[in-house]
Motif scaffolding. Structure first.
Motif, PDB file in Angstrom:
ATOM      1  N   ILE B 234     -29.239   0.906  34.617  1.00 45.12           N
ATOM      2  CA  ILE B 234     -28.174   1.902  34.788  1.00 45.12           C
ATOM      3  C   ILE B 234     -27.070   1.433  35.735  1.00 45.12           C
ATOM      4  N   ASN B 235     -27.101   0.151  36.093  1.00 47.81           N
ATOM      5  CA  ASN B 235     -26.030  -0.377  36.930  1.00 47.81           C
ATOM      6  C   ASN B 235     -24.818  -0.735  36.067  1.00 47.81           C
ATOM      7  N   LYS B 236     -24.251   0.237  35.436  1.00 49.66           N
ATOM      8  CA  LYS B 236     -23.039   0.020  34.666  1.00 49.66           C
ATOM      9  C   LYS B 236     -22.337   1.350  34.501  1.00 49.66           C
ATOM     10  N   ALA B 237     -21.091   1.288  34.073  1.00 49.81           N
ATOM     11  CA  ALA B 237     -20.354   2.541  33.901  1.00 49.81           C
ATOM     12  C   ALA B 237     -20.812   3.186  32.605  1.00 49.81           C
ATOM     13  N   PHE B 238     -21.207   4.436  32.663  1.00 52.72           N
ATOM     14  CA  PHE B 238     -21.529   5.130  31.414  1.00 52.72           C
ATOM     15  C   PHE B 238     -21.249   6.612  31.567  1.00 52.72           C
ATOM     16  N   PHE B 239     -21.186   7.255  30.436  1.00 52.84           N
ATOM     17  CA  PHE B 239     -20.873   8.673  30.413  1.00 52.84           C
ATOM     18  C   PHE B 239     -22.092   9.462  30.877  1.00 52.84           C
ATOM     19  N   GLY B 242     -23.447  11.115  36.559  1.00 57.12           N
ATOM     20  CA  GLY B 242     -23.793  12.104  37.582  1.00 57.12           C
ATOM     21  C   GLY B 242     -25.019  12.899  37.197  1.00 57.12           C
TER      22      GLY B 242
END
Lengths: 275, 438
Positions: B234-239, B242
Motif C-alpha cells: 500500500i505504499n503507493k498513491a491510490f483511491f 484514508g
C-alpha cells in the motif's frame, strides 16, 4: 515507489479490508439477532429475518453498562488531562532548554514506558487498599500515570522539537521572559501535537485492563474492558449482550479514528521515524 | 560584562529546566519506579494476604495483642477451674503451666513500650470493640520472641498430652485457648530468595515462560512479515487511502479485552463462525478443536494477536518506507537492479531502525501479554496458554500469595529488561533522537 494502482491491487485491498473488518461485521449482525438465533443452525446465517434490539436493551437494563461507560470516560479523561498537562512542561524543557542530564531523563522515561504492569501492581494495590482507594475513580487514575505520563512526555518531546528555534530567539530578542515565550509562542504552535498526544493517551487509558481488573472489583466501578471481559450469564455466555456492548463501544472509536486518523498515525509513528 | 549576563541566562535556563521536569520525574519515581523496588522487596518475604500471621511484612517478631489478650486471661481462668477439680498429680503439672504463662506475661509487661498498648488494647476489648492494626501489633526482640514460641508451644504440647491421657475435664477449651495463644506471635517472614529458588525449580514457571516465548516469537514473526508485505503493497498513491488507513486503525484502537471477547465468540465450539469456517475448509478436525486443545488454543490466541496488531505494524513500517526518496529506486532501475535487489539493498537498510523500533515495542507488548489471554482462554486448557504475567496474576490475586507473586513479577521485569537492552544495543542512541545525542 509512486506507481499507479491496478485492478488486482484494488481486489487485494477489498479482501484485506474485509478480513480486518469481518469480526466487527459479524458482531454487528449478531447483535441484532433474537437470542434463539444465536445458537444452533441459525447461528451461521448472515442476516436474521427478525432483527431486534433486545440485546441492546438488556445491556443497559440487566447490566449496568452505562456505569461502565461512565467510569471509563471519567478515568480516561482525567488521566489524559492531568498527565498531558504535567508532561507538557517536562517535554518543553527536554526539547528546548539547555541543561545537563536530559539524555538520562529521557532514557528513564523510555525505560519506565517499557515496565511490565505486573511488576508494579502488588505494591500499588496494597497502597490503594490501605488508603481506601480501591473501587474509586482516583484508584485507577493514580496507577494509570505509570504508562500515561511516559507516553505523553515521549510524544510531546518529538512534537516540541519540530517547532522552529528561530521563533524563540526572536521572542527573546524582544525581551520576552522564558515563561512568556512558552505560553505565547510555543504552546499555541504545539496545540496540534498536544491534541494528538491526548488522543493516544486517552485510548491507552480507555483500553487498560489489568489495573482496572484488580483495583476496581465492585460492579459499580468497573470500566468497559473489564465489564465486557467479565460478562457472564447464569448458564450460557450471553453472546447477544456481548455483541451489543461491543458494538456500542466500537462505534465511537470508529468515528474518532475516522476523524483523527492523520493525527493518530503521526503520533504512532513519531517515535519510530526520524525526519 | 556581556559574558556575565550570558552565564546568568544560562543558569536561569538550567534552573527553569530542572523546575519544569521535576513534577514529572517525581511522579514517575513515586508511581512507577518505587513500586518496582517494593515488588522486589515483597518477593523476599512469605507474604500472604489471607493468612493473618503473614498478611504484612515483618523483619522482627511481633505480638498480636488482640489475639494474646483474647486468649491469655481465659486460659488462666480455665487452668484455675481445672486445678480445682483435677487429681493432685495433674494439679502439679497444671500449676507449672500456669506459672509459666503468668511469668511470661510479667516479663512481657516489663519490656519497654509494651505496657501502654497492652492496657489500651485490653480496655478496647473490654468494651467489645476492635483495636486498630497499628495499636494491636507490638514489636518484640527476637530472643524474647523465640522464647515466646518455645514457652507456648510447650504449654500446648503438655495440655495435649494430658488430654490424650484423659486427665482433663475441659480439655477442648484448654487446648483451644493454648493454640490461640500460640498464634498471637507473628514470626518474621523474611525468607530471602526462597521464592526465586522455588519458582526456578517449578515446572509451571518454565512452562509459562515457554508459552510466553512461543506466543511472542510466533506472533511478532507473523506480524513483521505480513506487516512488511502490506506496507510495501500500500505504499503507493491510490483511491480510498484514508478509508483503508482508518480500517487499519480500528482493530488497534478497540480494547484488547473487548476484541478477545469478540474472538472468543468467533472461535466458539458450537456457534463460532470462524471455527465452522476452519472446520469446513479442513484446517481443523472439528469446531471444538480451537479452544479445547492446547495447540488449537495457542494458535487461536496468536491469530487474534496477529489480527489486532499486524495493521499497526504495517503502519509503522509504511511511515518508514515513506521517508525513502523515490529517486533512489529510479536510479536503481536505470542501473538494471531487480525489484528484489532494490528491496535488499535500498529498502531494508534504510528502514532498519524503523523495523527495530517497531519490533522492540511489539516484542515487549507481546511478552507482557495479559488481557488477551485472560479473557480468551484464561490460560487453559490445562495451562497450555498460561503466560508468565497471567501466572503472576493468579498467584497474587487468586491465591493471595503476594510474596511468591511478586517474585514472578520481578522475573517478568528482568526478562523485559534483558529483551529491551538487546534491542537498544542494536539501535544505539538512535532511539533517543537527534536533539539529545551530542
Amino acid at each position: 515507489m509512486q506507481k499507479k494502482a491496478g485492478v488486482g491491487f484494488y481486489v487485494f485491498l477489498v479482501i484485506f479490508v474485509f478480513v480486518i473488518m469481518f469480526p466487527f461485521l459479524w458482531i454487528l449482525l449478531s447483535s441484532v439477532k433474537p437470542l434463539s438465533e444465536l445458537f444452533g443452525d441459525q447461528a451461521f446465517t448472515w442476516f436474521t429475518s427478525n432483527p431486534t434490539i433486545q440485546s441492546y436493551i438488556s445491556v443497559f437494563t440487566i447490566r449496568p453498562f452505562h456505569l461502565y461507560l461512565w467510569n471509563s470516560l471519567v478515568v480516561a479523561t482525567v488521566t489524559t488531562v492531568y498527565t498531558v498537562f504535567v508532561a507538557a512542561f517536562a517535554a518543553y524543557a527536554i526539547a528546548r532548554l539547555r541543561f545537563r542530564g536530559k539524555a538520562i531523563i529521557l532514557g528513564v522515561v523510555l525505560s519506565v514506558s517499557m515496565f511490565p504492569q505486573i511488576a508494579t501492581i502488588s505494591p500499588i494495590y496494597i497502597f490503594l487498599r490501605n488508603i481506601g482507594l480501591t473501587n474509586s475513580h482516583l484508584g485507577l487514575i493514580i496507577p494509570y500515570t505509570t504508562f500515561a505520563l511516559p507516553l505523553s512526555i515521549w510524544l510531546l518531546v518529538t512534537f516540541f522539537r519540530k517547532i522552529p528555534f528561530d521563533l524563540e530567539e526572536s521572542a527573546k530578542m524582544d525581551g520576552a521572559s522564558m515563561m512568556q515565550t512558552y505560553f505565547r509562542i510555543i504552546l499555541p504552535l504545539a496545540v496540534p501535537g498536544i491534541f494528538t498526544t491526548a488522543i493516544l493517551v486517552f485510548i491507552a487509558a480507555w483500553n487498560e485492563f489489568l489495573f482496572a481488573l484488580v483495583i476496581n472489583t465492585a460492579e459499580d466501578y468497573k470500566t468497559v474492558p473489564v465489564g465486557i471481559g467479565m460478562f457472564q450469564g447464569q448458564y450460557t455466555i450471553p453472546w447477544g449482550e456481548i455483541s451489543a456492548a461491543t458494538v456500542i463501544v466500537t462505534i465511537p472509536l470508529v468515528i474518532m479514528v475516522l476523524l483523527f486518523q492523520r493525527r493518530i498515525v503521526s503520533g504512532l509513528t513519531s517515535g519510530a521515524v526520524k525526519e | 560584562m556581556a559574558k556575565k549576563t550570558l552565564n546568568d541566562s544560562l543558569k536561569k535556563e538550567r534552573r527553569l529546566g530542572y523546575l519544569l521536569v521535576a513534577p514529572s520525574l517525581i511522579l514517575i519515581l513515586a508511581i512507577a519506579i518505587w513500586p518496582v523496588i517494593q515488588s522486589f522487596y515483597f518477593s523476599l518475604f512469605d507474604y500472604q494476604l489471607n493468612d493473618p500471621q503473614k498478611s504484612s511484612i515483618h523483619l522482627d517478631y511481633n505480638l498480636d495483642l488482640e489475639r494474646y489478650l483474647n486468649n491469655q486471661p481465659f486460659l488462666l481462668t480455665a487452668l484455675d477451674n481445672e486445678i480445682e477439680v483435677a487429681p493432685p498429680e495433674v494439679d502439679e503439672v497444671l500449676e507449672d503451666i500456669k506459672s509459666n504463662v503468668v511469668s511470661y506475661d510479667d516479663q512481657l509487661l516489663e519490656k519497654e513500650g509494651i505496657e501502654e498498648p497492652y492496657n489500651e488494647v485490653n480496655e478496647i476489648l473490654f468494651n467489645f470493640e476492635v483495636p486498630s492494626e497499628e495499636l494491636k501489633l507490638v514489636t518484640i526482640d527476637s530472643s524474647f520472641g523465640e522464647d515466646f514460641e518455645q514457652t507456648f508451644e510447650q504449654v500446648e504440647e503438655r495440655l495435649v498430652e494430658l488430654e490424650s491421657e484423659d486427665a482433663l475435664q475441659n480439655a477442648d477449651r484448654l487446648t483451644g485457648l493454648a493454640s490461640g495463644l500460640n498464634e498471637s506471635i507473628i514470626r518474621p517472614n523474611f525468607i530471602g530468595v526462597s521464592h526465586y529458588a522455588n519458582n526456578l525449580t517449578d515446572v509451571r514457571l518454565w512452562r509459562s515462560l515457554g508459552n510466553t516465548f512461543v506466543f511472542t516469537f510466533v506472533s511478532v514473526g507473523f506480524e513483521l512479515v505480513l506487516g512488511m508485505a502490506i506496507a510495501l503493497l500500500i505504499n503507493k498513491a491510490f483511491f480510498g487511502r484514508g478509508l483503508v488507513r482508518a480500517s487499519i486503525l480500528i482493530p488497534w484502537a478497540i480494547p484488547t479485552a473487548v476484541s478477545a471477547m469478540m474472538w472468543k465468540y468467533l472461535y466458539d465450539g458450537q456457534n463460532g463462525i470462524i471455527a465452522k469456517f476452519f472446520a469446513e475448509i479442513g484446517i481443523i478436525e472439528n469446531m471444538s478443536v480451537l479452544l479445547t486443545t492446547p495447540v488449537g488454543a495457542m494458535a487461536s490466541v496468536i491469530l487474534t494477536d496477529v489480527w489486532k496488531t499486524t495493521p499497526y505494524m504495517a503502519l509503522l513500517l509504511l511511515a518508514g518506507l515513506q521517508t525513502i526518496p523515490s529517486s533512489l529506486y529510479e536510479a536503481a532501475s536505470i542501473d538494471g537492479a531487480s525489484k528484489w535487489k532494490q528491496f535488499i539493498n535500498i529498502t531494508l537498510p534504510l528502514i532498519k531502525s524503523s523495523i527495530l523500533v517497531a519490533l522492540l515495542f511489539r516484542t515487549l507488548d507481546a511478552f507482557r501479554v495479559f488481557d488477551l489471554i485472560y479473557v480468551l482462554t484464561g490460560g487453559g486448557p490445562a495451562n497450555s496458554t498460561e503466560v508468565i504475567s497471567l501466572l503472576a496474576y493468579k498467584v497474587m490475586f487468586q491465591q493471595t500469595n503476594f510474596g511468591e507473586g511478586s517474585a514472578l513479577a520481578v522475573i517478568v521485569f528482568i526478562c523485559v529488561a534483558i529483551i529491551s537492552s538487546i534491542y537498544i544495543k542494536f539501535l544505539g542512541s538512535d532511539l533517543l533522537g537527534d536533539g539529545v545525542k551530542k
